[in-house]
Scaffold this motif. Structure first.
Motif, short mmCIF file in Angstrom:
data_model
loop_
_atom_site.label_atom_id
_atom_site.label_comp_id
_atom_site.label_asym_id
_atom_site.label_seq_id
_atom_site.Cartn_x
_atom_site.Cartn_y
_atom_site.Cartn_z
N ALA A 152 0.83 -1.21 0.00
CA ALA A 152 0.00 0.00 0.00
C ALA A 152 0.86 1.26 0.00
CB ALA A 152 -0.93 -0.01 1.22
N ILE A 153 1.94 1.26 0.79
CA ILE A 153 2.84 2.41 0.82
C ILE A 153 3.49 2.62 -0.54
CG2 ILE A 153 4.95 3.34 1.83
CD1 ILE A 153 4.18 2.00 4.45
N LEU A 280 -1.78 11.95 4.29
CA LEU A 280 -2.95 11.63 5.10
C LEU A 280 -3.20 10.12 5.08
CD1 LEU A 280 -4.88 13.47 6.68
CD2 LEU A 280 -6.41 13.44 4.70
N TYR A 281 -3.17 9.53 3.91
CA TYR A 281 -3.38 8.08 3.77
C TYR A 281 -2.28 7.30 4.47
CZ TYR A 281 -4.17 3.57 1.41
OH TYR A 281 -4.40 2.24 1.13
N ALA A 286 -0.52 3.42 8.65
CA ALA A 286 0.69 2.93 9.29
C ALA A 286 0.52 2.90 10.80
CB ALA A 286 1.89 3.80 8.92
N PRO A 287 0.97 1.83 11.46
CA PRO A 287 0.96 1.83 12.93
C PRO A 287 1.94 2.85 13.48
CG PRO A 287 2.11 -0.10 12.09
CD PRO A 287 1.51 0.58 10.91
N ALA A 294 6.86 5.74 7.19
CA ALA A 294 5.92 5.90 6.09
C ALA A 294 5.87 7.35 5.62
CB ALA A 294 4.53 5.43 6.51
N GLY A 295 5.86 8.29 6.56
CA GLY A 295 5.81 9.70 6.19
C GLY A 295 7.06 10.17 5.48
N THR A 296 8.22 9.67 5.92
CA THR A 296 9.47 10.08 5.29
C THR A 296 9.62 9.47 3.91
OG1 THR A 296 10.44 10.11 7.51
CG2 THR A 296 11.96 10.29 5.67
#
Length: 640
Positions: A152-153, A280-281, A286-287, A294-296
Motif C-alpha cells: 500500500a505504501i 494523510l493516507y 501505518a501503525p 511511512a511519512g518520510t
C-alpha cells in the motif's frame, strides 16, 4: 596490511562497533581526496586516497569478523529483504521478517515476549536456541511492518508523491530546447523575429503556473479526501495527470505552447492533491511504530521523482529538440502504476470507521494491513475518537484559529511548512550549477554534478526514513535546520569572498552538498506528515488543506521573488536565509513538540492541557472548561 595489522589493537581499544565507526573517518578523508583530485590536478591525491581506503578496508573486514558470530547471524537476517523483491521491496531495506526453516543456514524466530527476537542456528535439522542478540539493534524500527502495508505504501508514494517531485524538476534540464520551441512557434504565428523577453515571460509563466495549480490542488485536498476517501481521492486524481500527460506529450505535434501551460497547471493541481492526500493516507494506515518511516518515504518518492526527471532531461538522454515531449509525458507512467496496484489495497481504516461509520470495513482493513485478526485495540481507540467526534462540531479552516487547543498546532504546522520553503533550498538548487562551474567544471559536467546532488538528497532521505521513528521528528528537524544554518552561512561567506580567495570555490561545493544532506535529514520530509500527526480526525483534513496551501504558496513566492532578489543584491541574498533558518531553529526548539511513538489521542491531549483558565480547581472534576470541539463529557485537564 597496515589496517589489518592494527585492527586487533583498535578493536580492543574502542570495541568492535567503536572501531568500525571511527574507521569511517579514514574513508571520508579518502573520498574527499579522491573526489577533488581532478579538480586539484594532483595524482598524489589519488595515491594518498588509495592508501587510506586500503587502511579502511582491512581494518573494517577484520573488525567485522571479530564480532560475535550470533551478531552476524542477526545482521545477515536484516539483509534478507534487500529492496528489490516485488513491489514492497522498494521500502523494506533492512526490514526484519520471519525466515522460513527452508532458508539455511540461519533461522530466526520471534518470541512474543522478546523485544529483540530469538535467533536459532540451523544445524542437522535441529534448532539450538541462542541467546537474544541486541548488539546491532536494540529495538525493532520496523515493528508493525507487513508486506501488505509495504504494498500500500509503495502504491501510494510511487503513484502519487513521485509525480509531485517529477513535475517539479522536469522542466529544468530541457528548458533551453523548450524555449527554442516557444520561439519557433511564436515566429511562425507572427511572421517576425521574436523578442527574447517575450519568450522569458512565457517560460516564467510555464514554470510558476505549476505552483498555482499546486495551491488549488492542495487547498481542495481535504474536500476530496473526505468526499471520496483517501484511496478514492488518490485514484481519481490520476485522471487529471493522464489528461495533462496527453496535452504535454502532443504539444510539439500540435505546435502549441498553450498546451504546455495548460498541462503544467493540471500537473500542479495533481501534485497539490497528492501532497495533501498521500501523507494523510500514509499516516492513517501505518501503525505508530512505523508512522515516521511511512511519512518520510513520501519525501523519498518526491526526491526520487526530481532526480529521475533531471536524468531524463539531460541532453544525452531525452532532453533533445525531438524527445522533450516524451519527458513531459512520462508523468503518466506512475499514474498507470497506481491505477493497477492501489485498487488491491483497502481504504484507510480510520476513514472507514470515523467518517463512514463502517466498523466491519475498518476491522477488515486493519487486519489486511497488519496481517493479524487481533486489531481490537486499534479499533477501540478509533471508537473512542468516533464518540468524541459525535459530540463535536465540524471543524472548518477558520475554526483552527478560533479554537485555542487547535490554534497552537495549526501555527506549528504552518511554521514547519515555511521552514521547508523559506530555508533557501530553492536558492541553493538555483545556484548549484553556477557554483560547480566556478570550480572550473564545464557546463555539461556541472549539470551532471547537480544530478549528483539530487542523488545525495535521495540517499539521505532514505537514511532519514530508517531512523525517523528512533531519533524523533523534532530532533531530526533541529539537526537539519542547524546543519543548514551552518552551511548556508559558510556558503554565503564563500560566495561573497570568492573573487578574493580562490580556494573558497571548493568550500562552496562542499557547502552545497552538506546543505542538501541536512535538508534531507529533517526539513525535507517532516513538514509533510507532521501536520497529520498533530490533529484528530475531525480537524485533520482542514489542517492538512491549509498547510499544503501555505507550502505551495511559499513555493510560489520564493520562485517568483528570488530571481529579482538575486539580481538586486546578488550573492548577499543567502544572508536572508541564514537569519530565517536561525528563527526556524529557535521556534522548533521552544514550541514544537515531539510526536515520536505517540498516538493521535496522546498528541491532541498535549495541546488541550495547555489551555486552561486561571482559577480552576485542579481537584474538582466538575470545574472544567467547555470547548466547542471537545466531547460534552470531556474536560480540559489543567497543566500543573
Amino acid at each position: 596490511m597496515i589496517g589489518g595489522f592494527s585492527a586487533g589493537y583498535f578493536s580492543n581499544r574502542y570495541g568492535r562497533k567503536g572501531a568500525l565507526l571511527r574507521n569511517n573517518a579514514v574513508v571520508l578523508l579518502a573520498s574527499i581526496l579522491l573526489g577533488f583530485s581532478k579538480m586539484g590536478k594532483s595524482y598524489e591525491m589519488i595515491i594518498i586516497g588509495r592508501f587510506l581506503v586500503g587502511l579502511n578496508a582491512d581494518s573494517s573486514v577484520l573488525s567485522c569478523l571479530g564480532l560475535p558470530f550470533q551478531t552476524l547471524d542477526r545482521f545477515s537476517r536484516h539483509l534478507v529483504l534487500f529492496p528489490f523483491r516485488t513491489l514492497e521491496g522498494f521500502i523494506i531495506l533492512l526490514a526484519p521478517s520471519p525466515c522460513p526453516a527452508s532458508d539455511p543456514p540461519f533461522l530466526c524466530r520471534r518470541s512474543p515476549t522478546n523485544t529483540y527476537g530469538e535467533l536459532t542456528r540451523y544445524t542437522h535439522n535441529e534448532y539450538a536456541p541462542v541467546h537474544p542478540i541486541n548488539a546491532l539493534i536494540s529495538t525493532n524500527p520496523f515493528q508493525g511492518y507487513t508486506s501488505h502495508l509495504g504494498l500500500a505504501i509503495s502504491a501510494c508514494i510511487f503513484g502519487s508523491s513521485f509525480q509531485a517531485g517529477f513535475n517539479t524538476g522536469v522542466v529544468n534540464s530541457p528548458s533551453e530546447v523548450i524555449k527554442a520551441f516557444y520561439k519557433e512557434i511564436i515566429s511562425e504565428r507572427t511572421g517576425s523575429d521574436v523578442d527574447a523577453s517575450q519568450v522569458d515571460v512565457l517560460w516564467s509563466v510555464t514554470v510558476s503556473i505549476f505552483a498555482v495549480g499546486g495551491m488549488i490542488g492542495g487547498f481542495s485536498a481535504g474536500y476530496f479526501a473526505n468526499r471520496y476517501g483517501r484511496k478514492g481521492a488518490l485514484l481519481r486524481n490520476n485522471a487529471v495527470v493522464l489528461l495533462a500527460s496527453i496535452l504535454l506529450g502532443l504539444s510539439k505535434m500540435g505546435k502549441s505552447y498553450e498546451m504546455i501551460i495548460a498541462g503544467r497547471i493540471l500537473v500542479g493541481i495533481n501534485a497539490g492533491l497528492n501532497t495533501g492526500v498521500a501523507p494523510l493516507y500514509l499516516s492513517e494506515i501505518a501503525p505508530v511504530s512505523v508512522r515516521g518511516l511511512a511519512g518520510t518515504l513520501n519525501q523519498f518518492a518526491i526526491v526520487l521523482g526530481v532526480m529521475i526527471s533531471q536524468i531524463l532531461g539531460l541532453s544525452k538522454v531525452l532532453g533533445t529538440a525531438d524527445s522533450w515531449p516524451i519527458v513531459l509525458a512520462f508523468t503518466a507512467v506512475p499514474a498507470i502504476f497506481q491505477l493497477f496496484v492501489l485498487p488491491f489495497c483497502p481504504e484507510s481504516p480510520r476513514y472507514l470507521l470515523l467518517h463512514n461509520g463502517d466498523w466491519d470495513g475498518a476491522e477488515k482493513a486493519l487486519a489486511w494491513f497488519q496481517g493479524s485478526d487481533d486489531v481490537m485495540g486499534e479499533l477501540n481507540e478509533m471508537k473512542n475518537e468516533e464518540e468524541e467526534m459525535s459530540h463535536s462540531n465540524q471543524v472548518r479552516i477558520l475554526d483552527l484559529f478560533r479554537t485555542p487547543e487547535l490554534r497552537t498546532p495549526i501555527i506549528i504546522s504552518l511554521v514547519m511548512q515555511l521552514s521547508q520553503q523559506f530555508s533557501g533550498i530553492n536558492a541553493v538548487m538555483y545556484y548549484s550549477t553556477e557554483i560547480f562551474m566556478s570550480a572550473d567544471l564545464a557546463r555539461e559536467t556541472a549539470q551532471y554534478a547537480t544530478v549528483g546532488t539530487a542523488c545525495v538528497n535521495l540517499m539521505m532521505t532514505f537514511v532519514s526514513a530508517l531512523i525517523m521513528d528512533r531519533a524523533g521528528r523534532k530532533t531530526l528537524h533541529l539537526i537539519g535546520l542547524g546543519g543548514m544554518w551552518a552551511f548556508s552561512t559558510l556558503l554565503a561567506l564563500s560566495m561573497i569572498f570568492n573573487d578574493d580567495i580562490g580556494w573558497l570555490k571548493y568550500v562552496s561545493i562542499v557547502s552545497v552538498v552538506m546543505y542538501i544532506v541536512f535538508f534531507a535529514t529533517g526539513p525535507g520530509a517532516i513538514p509533510w506528515f507532521f501536520v497529520a500527526e498533530l490533529f484528530s480526525q475531525s480537524s485533520r483534513t482542514a489542517a492538512v488543506s491549509l498547510s499544503v496551501l501555505v507550502n505551495w504558496f511559499a513555493n510560489f513566492i520564493v520562485g517568483l521573488s528570488y530571481p529579482n532578489l538575486e539580481s538586486s543584491i546578488g550573492k548577499y541574498s543567502f544572508v536572508i536565509f541564514v537569519f530565517l533558518l536561525a528563527f526556524f531553529w529557535l521556534y522548533t526548539e521552544f514550541y514544537v513538540p515531539e510526536t515520536k511513538g505517540k498516538s493521535t489521542e496522546e498528541i491532541t491531549a498535549m495541546f488541550r492541557r495547555n489551555y486552561t483558565r486561571v482559577g480552576v480547581n485542579d481537584d474538582d472534576p466538575n470545574d472544567s472548561i467547555a470547548h466547542p470541539f471537545l466531547s460534552q463529557n470531556e474536560t480540559s485537564p489543567i497543566m500543573s
